[in-house]
Design a protein around this motif. Structure first.
Motif, PDB file in Angstrom:
ATOM      1  N   ASP A  71      31.071  25.912  38.542  1.00 45.13           N
ATOM      2  CA  ASP A  71      31.677  26.427  37.317  1.00 45.13           C
ATOM      3  C   ASP A  71      31.513  25.372  36.232  1.00 45.13           C
ATOM      4  N   TYR A 122      37.533  32.399  40.725  1.00 47.49           N
ATOM      5  CA  TYR A 122      37.812  33.696  40.112  1.00 47.49           C
ATOM      6  C   TYR A 122      38.713  33.523  38.897  1.00 47.49           C
ATOM      7  N   TYR A 133      36.459  32.091  36.117  1.00 42.76           N
ATOM      8  CA  TYR A 133      35.509  33.098  35.640  1.00 42.76           C
ATOM      9  C   TYR A 133      36.217  34.215  34.860  1.00 42.76           C
ATOM     10  N   ARG A 166      37.506  33.563  31.386  1.00 41.07           N
ATOM     11  CA  ARG A 166      36.477  33.666  30.344  1.00 41.07           C
ATOM     12  C   ARG A 166      36.077  35.107  30.070  1.00 41.07           C
ATOM     13  N   GLU A 167      36.023  35.925  31.124  1.00 33.45           N
ATOM     14  CA  GLU A 167      35.399  37.241  30.999  1.00 33.45           C
ATOM     15  C   GLU A 167      36.347  38.369  30.608  1.00 33.45           C
ATOM     16  N   MET A 189      31.560  39.425  40.652  1.00 28.65           N
ATOM     17  CA  MET A 189      30.808  38.187  40.462  1.00 28.65           C
ATOM     18  C   MET A 189      30.229  37.743  41.794  1.00 28.65           C
TER      19      MET A 189
END
Length: 245
Positions: free
Chosen positions: A84, A133, A136, A139-140, A192
């Motif tokens: 990451d 997770y 990620y 951010r998403e 992901m």
């Protein structure tokens, strides 16, 4: 790549190889019948120590964030992490050795049937604090709200207890938890692919990071990773491709 005295010294500043082991990801590590840490990451740590001619000391944690902090702060010499960019500030990563799917879990009665429906206003998504997770999805996800359990293995229990709408984590962990909690289902597909790599403190020598990178490629190429996954009955994950020469 053979280790030099300088490389050995870079990996063992305290005289032993301290390997951070995260028990929060069942693909990588857990405890055996006697309660000792066991798994793919433990096997890799042992092989690295053998190649360095060093004594191995396992530094065991229940959550990924704790393991990241230990290596970043040089309280451990190597660790096993999902790659990451945020973690990359303090860690030098190898290429991945295992690829793992991240999945979502919901209640049977949930109106959510597709991964694309998760990012909606008013939806709460439970993740393990500091996990791949968490990083990620922070951010998403633009509309859903993230709530955090203390560790990845407690995500589903907290999801049930707190009444969250969605749980996010390693597919295998969610499948196992769903089998223990009636009335839950996994969404199809994945949100992901997690690239699991080894890492060392960014301040270690370039030769040491190059040696670790070469070690991981050799472990994939030789079949060591695949054999460790088979030995520990790991299903649903893949050995990452060997880096092109």
């Amino acid at each position: 790549m053979q280790p030099t005295d300088a490389i050995r010294a870079a990996f063992t500043p305290t005289g032993v190889l301290r390997a951070a082991i995260n028990l929060g990801n069942p693909i990588l590590a857990g405890r055996d019948a006697a309660g000792a840490p066991a798994g793919v990451s433990v096997d890799l740590a042992g092989e690295l120590a053998a190649r360095l001619g060093a004594r191995l000391e396992l530094v065991v944690f229940d959550a990924a964030g704790q393991s990241v902090a230990a290596v970043t702060q040089e309280q451990a010499d190597v660790g096993f992490f999902a790659i990451d960019p945020l973690r990359g500030a303090g860690l030098a990563f190898t290429r991945p050795y295992i690829l793992i799917e991240g999945a979502y879990l919901v209640r049977e009665a949930s109106p959510v049937w597709d991964n694309a429906q998760v990012d909606a206003a008013g939806t709460t998504v439970m993740v393990g604090k500091g996990s791949a997770y968490d990083l990620y999805l922070t951010r998403e996800l633009k509309r859903a709200t993230i709530v955090r359990a203390a560790t990845s293995p407690t995500v589903v229990a907290e999801f049930v207890a707190q009444g969250a709408d969605v749980a996010a984590g390693v597919r295998q962990q969610l499948e196992a938890d769903a089998a223990r909690h009636p009335g839950l289902r996994l969404l199809p597909g994945r949100f992901m692919v997690i690239e699991q790599a080894m890492g060392t403190p960014r301040g270690r020598s370039p030769d040491a990071t190059a040696f670790l990178a070469s070690f991981v490629e050799d472990m994939k190429r030789s079949g060591f990773v695949a054999e460790a996954m088979k030995r520990h009955r790991i299903e649903g994950a893949l050995v990452a491709p060997v880096a092109p020469v």
